[in-house]
Scaffold this active site. Structure first.
Site, mmCIF file in Angstrom:
data_model
loop_
_atom_site.group_PDB
_atom_site.id
_atom_site.type_symbol
_atom_site.label_atom_id
_atom_site.label_comp_id
_atom_site.label_asym_id
_atom_site.label_seq_id
_atom_site.Cartn_x
_atom_site.Cartn_y
_atom_site.Cartn_z
ATOM 1 N N LYS A 141 0.797 -1.228 0.000
ATOM 2 C CA LYS A 141 0.000 0.000 0.000
ATOM 3 C C LYS A 141 0.835 1.287 0.000
ATOM 4 O O LYS A 141 0.481 2.265 0.647
ATOM 5 C CB LYS A 141 -0.926 0.029 1.224
ATOM 6 N N ASP B 8 -5.721 -4.914 10.705
ATOM 7 C CA ASP B 8 -7.004 -4.195 10.815
ATOM 8 C C ASP B 8 -8.202 -5.131 10.637
ATOM 9 O O ASP B 8 -9.280 -4.870 11.168
ATOM 10 C CB ASP B 8 -7.074 -3.008 9.842
HETATM 11 MG MG MG Z 1 -8.550 1.408 8.353
#
Ligand code: MG
Ligand code: ADP
Length: 467
Positions: free
Chosen positions: A171, A206
């Site tokens: 990312k 996450d």
């Molecule tokens: Mg997030």
């Protein structure tokens, strides 16, 4: 649907020349995926999941998270959390109030370029310091340490509930000197340099924290999914199915596995429907041939795919009369949020799209036909993402098929899921084609807004209770 024959009225551009319509049809054929095609991808996905549960070093890492508990929802207390996504960093205090209720005190920081390429852990430590100082919560030298849950959304080889070594960056992060090192140590060292009495009780992805935040209020929560900057999912797996697990079997008999599914189809480029626009993006990305699935689905990349398409059309003089701009020529110029606004622009002159083309991208004098084509591009890229996201979802849901015989909740967080128009509907509708109706009705998709932060607090609580 046979996409080569029935493109449908939706992709017919009023007022377009034959050449423009032909180019749009080419795009539609590339981006519309039949159920049959998706079915093949689901099979391959399942095969990769099994391989990842059996051994290390596979395409889908299927990382054991060391989270072997479920909250009851009755736990209380204040816990702290750091949520590092790909775009934002959030520091928060999560107050668990019992009854499945939690309240949040939080502060959001945009990740500056310098943090993404150099100073990440010092930057995080400074944000923690700012948060604690701003709220008068900095522990004095005689106070006990504060316990933090650390949501770190990059693939790590987890070695305990609060340690794990970075496998590689994804990312758009590229901080040297971190791969192969324990990210908790890197963070705790940075906190120590600021003299902060803070301990990391747990490090989780996450997806794991999103799942646990939902589990705090909903015993049916089994799967956590992220569609944000990147994409990934985690689910409760039976440890007997986790053949590569060498540790002691947990009393609960289950463990949350972070699939790292963004890596699906990396390296081999075999199964997913790569178009020239995807390949162009991949070649110029920080991580060529990695995270292939993520690059077709998540917020970081969709705008860039659309930008490649816009330039492909412009270069053939089929869009914007062949004109571009310095802004439009630059990589990442088209944020995915613009696709969201373009896809729902129903004004007669497509004024939101005009705004994006003429103001944001600085290409003046767009025609209505240009804007109509732009809207179709936004829809094609976004809907392919939503359809493909159902692939991972169906593969995960059917992995423990017995779970589908009673209510099951899939907790989902991330801006792409929350904001791209129709993403949730198309994803669920696509998934429903692959799961029998009698089971599909048991599935609830629930937006777990802030879940990746709240869940880190829940896990910090569970880890502290069980240490
Ligand atoms: Mg997030
Ligand atoms: P993180 O991944 O840091 O947790 P988010 O879940 O907010 O953060 O996801 C951020 C990503 O979502 C960015 O790549 C951004 O381009 C994209 N995004 C932000 N707003 C929208 C929107 N309205 N529609 C689609 N994508 C969006």
């Amino acid at each position: 649907m046979d996409s080569t024959q029935q493109l449908g009225a939706r992709y017919r551009v009023e007022g377009a020349t034959a050449a423009q319509q032909e180019a749009v049809d080419v795009l539609a054929r590339q981006f519309l995926l039949s159920d049959e095609r998706l079915g093949e991808i689901i099979k391959e996905f399942r095969r990769r999941m099994e391989a990842g549960l059996a051994s290390d070093g596979t395409m889908l890492k299927m990382v054991p998270s060391y989270v072997v508990w479920r909250p009851t929802g009755e736990e209380t207390g204040a816990y702290f959390a750091i949520d590092l996504g790909g775009t934002n960093l959030r520091v928060m205090r999560v107050t668990l109030e019992g009854n499945g209720r939690a309240t949040l005190l939080h502060q959001k920081f945009a990740l500056p370029e310098e943090a993404k390429t150099r100073t990440l852990f010092d930057f995080i430590a400074q944000c923690v310091e700012t948060f604690l100082d701003d709220h008068n919560m900095r522990p004095a030298a005689t106070d006990p340490h504060l316990s933090f849950g650390f949501t770190f959304s990059y693939p790590i080889d987890q070695t305990s509930i609060n340690s794990g070594t970075l496998i590689h960056w994804t990312k758009g992060l590229d901080v040297p000197g971190c791969v192969g090192r324990d990210v908790v140590r890197l963070l705790e060292d940075a906190l120590l340099r600021l003299g902060l009495r803070v301990k990391v009780a747990a490090v989780v992805s996450d997806t794991v924290s999103t799942l646990l935040s939902a589990a705090y209020s909903d015993p049916a929560a089994q799967i956590g999914v992220i569609f944000g900057t990147g994409t990934n999912a985690a689910y409760y797996e039976d440890v007997t199915s986790l053949a590569k697990w060498k540790g002691a079997d947990p009393a609960s008999g289950e463990m949350v596995v972070s699939m790292e599914w963004g890596a699906f189809d990396s390296h081999e480029l075999a199964t997913l429907p790569f178009t020239p626009h995807d390949i162009k993006l991949d070649r110029k990305s920080l991580n060529p041939r990695e995270q292939a699935y993520e690059k077709m689905i998540s917020g970081m990349y969709l705008g860039e795919i659309a930008r490649n398409i816009v330039l492909w059309l412009a270069d053939q003089r089929l869009l914007l009369d062949g004109r571009s701009s310095t802004i439009l020529n630059a990589m990442w110029a088209l944020d995915t949020s613009y696709l969201s606004s373009a896809a729902v622009d129903d004004s007669p002159d497509l004024s939101a799209i005009r705004q994006v083309i003429e103001k944001t991208l600085n290409v003046p004098d767009s025609t209505l036909v240009d804007r109509r084509i732009f809207k179709i591009v936004a829809i094609l890229v976004g809907e392919r993402a939503a359809r493909l996201s159902a692939v991972g979802l169906v593969a995960t849901l059917t992995k423990r098929a017995e779970m589908l015989n009673r209510p099951i909740t899939v907790a989902i967080d991330g801006s792409m899921y929350e904001h791209y128009p129709g993403f949730d509907r198309i994803m669920a509708e696509t998934a429903s084609h692959f799961i029998p109706e009698s089971q599909f009705k048991n599935i609830r998709f629930s937006l777990a807004r802030d879940g990746s932060g709240i869940g880190a607090g829940v896990i910090a609580m569970l880890a502290t209770q069980h240490q």
